[in-house]
Write a protein that holds these residues in place. Structure first.
Motif, mmCIF file in Angstrom:
data_model
loop_
_atom_site.group_PDB
_atom_site.id
_atom_site.type_symbol
_atom_site.label_atom_id
_atom_site.label_comp_id
_atom_site.label_asym_id
_atom_site.label_seq_id
_atom_site.Cartn_x
_atom_site.Cartn_y
_atom_site.Cartn_z
ATOM 1 N N CYS A 49 0.848 -1.187 0.000
ATOM 2 C CA CYS A 49 0.000 0.000 0.000
ATOM 3 C C CYS A 49 0.887 1.241 0.000
ATOM 4 O O CYS A 49 2.018 1.198 0.485
ATOM 5 C CB CYS A 49 -0.879 0.016 1.244
ATOM 6 S SG CYS A 49 -2.090 -1.316 1.288
ATOM 7 N N PRO A 50 0.361 2.356 -0.490
ATOM 8 C CA PRO A 50 1.137 3.601 -0.414
ATOM 9 C C PRO A 50 1.434 3.965 1.042
ATOM 10 O O PRO A 50 0.741 3.518 1.961
ATOM 11 C CB PRO A 50 0.192 4.637 -1.046
ATOM 12 C CG PRO A 50 -0.777 3.848 -1.853
ATOM 13 C CD PRO A 50 -0.922 2.531 -1.163
ATOM 14 N N ASP A 51 2.456 4.788 1.242
ATOM 15 C CA ASP A 51 2.790 5.241 2.590
ATOM 16 C C ASP A 51 1.570 5.839 3.273
ATOM 17 O O ASP A 51 0.833 6.627 2.676
ATOM 18 C CB ASP A 51 3.911 6.289 2.547
ATOM 19 C CG ASP A 51 5.261 5.680 2.228
ATOM 20 O OD1 ASP A 51 5.410 4.444 2.371
ATOM 21 O OD2 ASP A 51 6.167 6.432 1.838
ATOM 22 N N TRP A 53 -1.093 4.277 4.236
ATOM 23 C CA TRP A 53 -2.260 3.420 4.052
ATOM 24 C C TRP A 53 -2.031 2.114 4.808
ATOM 25 O O TRP A 53 -0.912 1.677 5.012
ATOM 26 C CB TRP A 53 -2.498 3.131 2.578
ATOM 27 C CG TRP A 53 -2.903 4.330 1.765
ATOM 28 C CD1 TRP A 53 -2.125 5.400 1.446
ATOM 29 C CD2 TRP A 53 -4.168 4.571 1.160
ATOM 30 N NE1 TRP A 53 -2.824 6.294 0.677
ATOM 31 C CE2 TRP A 53 -4.093 5.803 0.484
ATOM 32 C CE3 TRP A 53 -5.360 3.852 1.103
ATOM 33 C CZ2 TRP A 53 -5.164 6.339 -0.214
ATOM 34 C CZ3 TRP A 53 -6.427 4.385 0.400
ATOM 35 C CH2 TRP A 53 -6.333 5.615 -0.244
#
Length: 174
Positions: A49-51, A53
């Motif tokens: 997941c993106p940072d 998230w």
């Protein structure tokens, strides 16, 4: 003879109604099975997941602390390639609650993606997934049209006015 004809008609109507209800239940079961299959399906896409998230099954979740209306919160999620979160089971709901508590050290009332603004009483998720699981508080839903979580002592679901400003949870598939 008329009584026999009426009896046959009534029995036929009851059988048709029962068959329709059974078909609807089968459709809901198939939709839940498809969601669960997707959650456990592994493919070659990134599993990160993106940072900021939080990963749970095949989706990433983000708690957005900024107080926005339901529509503003959905628009904000869309700007990140997501939607307000749909919830498909008790375990997933508990994960979302835990994520919020980890970020805030409490359980603030928070927008998720349910709404019945298109038709009163017909609840839909903004991401288009089937609205099968629910965790309504006692006496809910009523006449408001947007779904908040963490309501009351049971941290259950409540429908409230969409113009209310609350934090939100976005979700997107990995």
């Amino acid at each position: 003879m008329k009584l026999l004809t009426v009896s046959v008609l009534v029995c036929s109507m009851m059988a048709l109604a029962g068959a329709a209800a059974l078909q609807e239940a089968e459709k809901e079961h198939e939709a839940v099975a498809k969601i669960q299959e997707e959650e456990h399906h592994v493919d070659n896409r990134s599993t990160y997941c993106p940072d900021g998230w939080t990963k749970y099954n095949i989706r990433c979740f983000l708690f957005v602390p900024e107080a926005l209306s339901w529509a503003q919160a959905e628009k904000n999620c869309l700007s990140m390639g997501a939607h307000l979160a749909s919830v498909h089971g008790t375990e997933e709901y508990n994960q979302i609650k835990s994520m919020i508590e980890e970020k805030t050290h409490e359980y603030p009332e928070t927008w998720i993606g349910g709404s019945d603004s298109q038709e009163d009483g017909v609840w839909l998720w903004s991401d288009g997934t089937p609205f099968i699981f629910s965790y309504w508080c006692s006496g809910e839903p009523t006449t408001q049209q947007c779904l908040q979580m963490n309501y009351g002592g049971d941290k259950c679901w409540d429908d409230t006015y969409c113009a209310t400003t609350l934090p939100s949870v976005c979700a997107k598939k990995i």
